[in-house]
Design a protein around this motif. Structure first.
Motif, PDB file in Angstrom:
ATOM      1  N   UNK A  61     -18.905   0.336   0.497  1.00  0.00           N
ATOM      2  CA  UNK A  61     -17.742   0.086   1.346  1.00  0.00           C
ATOM      3  C   UNK A  61     -16.535   0.901   0.937  1.00  0.00           C
ATOM      4  N   UNK A  62     -16.333   1.068  -0.366  1.00  0.00           N
ATOM      5  CA  UNK A  62     -15.192   1.849  -0.848  1.00  0.00           C
ATOM      6  C   UNK A  62     -15.291   3.276  -0.308  1.00  0.00           C
ATOM      7  N   UNK A  63     -16.458   3.870  -0.451  1.00  0.00           N
ATOM      8  CA  UNK A  63     -16.668   5.220   0.058  1.00  0.00           C
ATOM      9  C   UNK A  63     -16.490   5.266   1.569  1.00  0.00           C
ATOM     10  N   UNK A  64     -17.090   4.303   2.259  1.00  0.00           N
ATOM     11  CA  UNK A  64     -17.051   4.303   3.713  1.00  0.00           C
ATOM     12  C   UNK A  64     -15.648   4.242   4.273  1.00  0.00           C
ATOM     13  N   UNK A  65     -14.780   3.447   3.648  1.00  0.00           N
ATOM     14  CA  UNK A  65     -13.394   3.358   4.115  1.00  0.00           C
ATOM     15  C   UNK A  65     -12.672   4.678   3.907  1.00  0.00           C
ATOM     16  N   UNK A  66     -12.714   5.201   2.698  1.00  0.00           N
ATOM     17  CA  UNK A  66     -11.962   6.421   2.425  1.00  0.00           C
ATOM     18  C   UNK A  66     -12.480   7.617   3.226  1.00  0.00           C
ATOM     19  N   UNK A  67     -13.745   7.603   3.608  1.00  0.00           N
ATOM     20  CA  UNK A  67     -14.272   8.693   4.422  1.00  0.00           C
ATOM     21  C   UNK A  67     -13.653   8.742   5.811  1.00  0.00           C
ATOM     22  N   UNK A  68     -13.011   7.650   6.215  1.00  0.00           N
ATOM     23  CA  UNK A  68     -12.364   7.588   7.522  1.00  0.00           C
ATOM     24  C   UNK A  68     -10.849   7.764   7.436  1.00  0.00           C
TER      25      UNK A  68
END
Length: 232
Positions: A61-68
């Motif tokens: 989730x951490x990665x997924x948020x920052x990727x956006x």
């Protein structure tokens, strides 16, 4: 049972009771969105690229948020806080290596500042009041921690933590730690871009998709529809 299997089973069970978006976050998720105030301390930079490392529970989730987030040019899931020899998922999952599941974020500070990323982190990514845990995951490897990569980041992080404590946005004390920068080790390939590649997985649907909804709702000026992926 592996942590991956536990995450998936937890998510599937949670879907049995469903979830509802309240203020942009799941009402049943442990991580609930908070509209954190804009940081009072920030550092301008004309550098074309900078890195920052964040730990806040499962790195999916951490990665997924920052990727956006606009201005982010890369986000890699991995481990920091321990030695190279045990920086692999099966070993870190034991919770005794010192590592935290973390994400190395590369960003253009002329577009998005480190202070902006901190605001997103505390608003959407992690619950800063959970000690050595996030949502259904527990253990020191899931701790909420910041790993500033230079003195300027450390100064901004310290100032923002103080600001948030004074704001009293959460009922419980903030336990997010600021830890010294240590080597970062990328996680195995199957962990990279996990949210994007597996949006229908139970764990992702329940714990992480609400974070994306919260990011888009709270900070539309930072939202990018197409994520920047490790695999391109």
């Amino acid at each position: 049972m592996s942590n991956v299997a536990f995450r998936l089973l937890t998510g599937v069970a949670a879907l049995g009771v469903g979830y509802a978006l309240v203020g942009g976050a799941s009402s049943l998720s442990a991580e609930t969105a908070v509209n954190a105030p804009a940081p009072l301390v920030s550092v301008a930079s004309n550098a074309p690229s900078e890195t920052a490392i964040f730990a806040g529970g499962c790195f999916w989730g951490v990665q997924g948020v920052f990727q956006h987030v606009k201005g982010v040019t890369g986000a890699v899931s991995g481990f920091t806080g321990g030695a190279a020899g045990n920086a692999h998922y099966d070993r870190v999952s034991d919770g005794d290596t010192g590592h935290a599941e973390s994400v190395r974020v590369t960003f253009d500070p002329r577009v998005v500042s480190y202070a902006d990323l901190l605001r997103v982190y505390f608003s959407v990514v992690a619950d800063p009041t959970q000690l050595n845990a996030q949502g259904p995951d527990s253990g020191t490897q899931y701790r909420s921690a910041l790993f500033p990569q230079n003195a300027a980041q450390a100064r901004v992080a310290q100032a923002y933590l103080s600001q948030l404590r004074q704001a009293r946005l959460w009922k419980r004390p903030i336990v997010t730690r600021i830890e010294p920068a240590q080597p970062f080790y990328a996680a195995e390939g199957y962990h990279q871009d996990y949210l994007t590649l597996h949006p229908d997985a139970g764990y992702i649907r329940y714990n992480d998709l609400p974070k994306l909804a919260a990011l888009k709702k709270l900070y539309p000026q930072l939202w990018r529809e197409r994520p920047v992926l490790v695999r391109g």
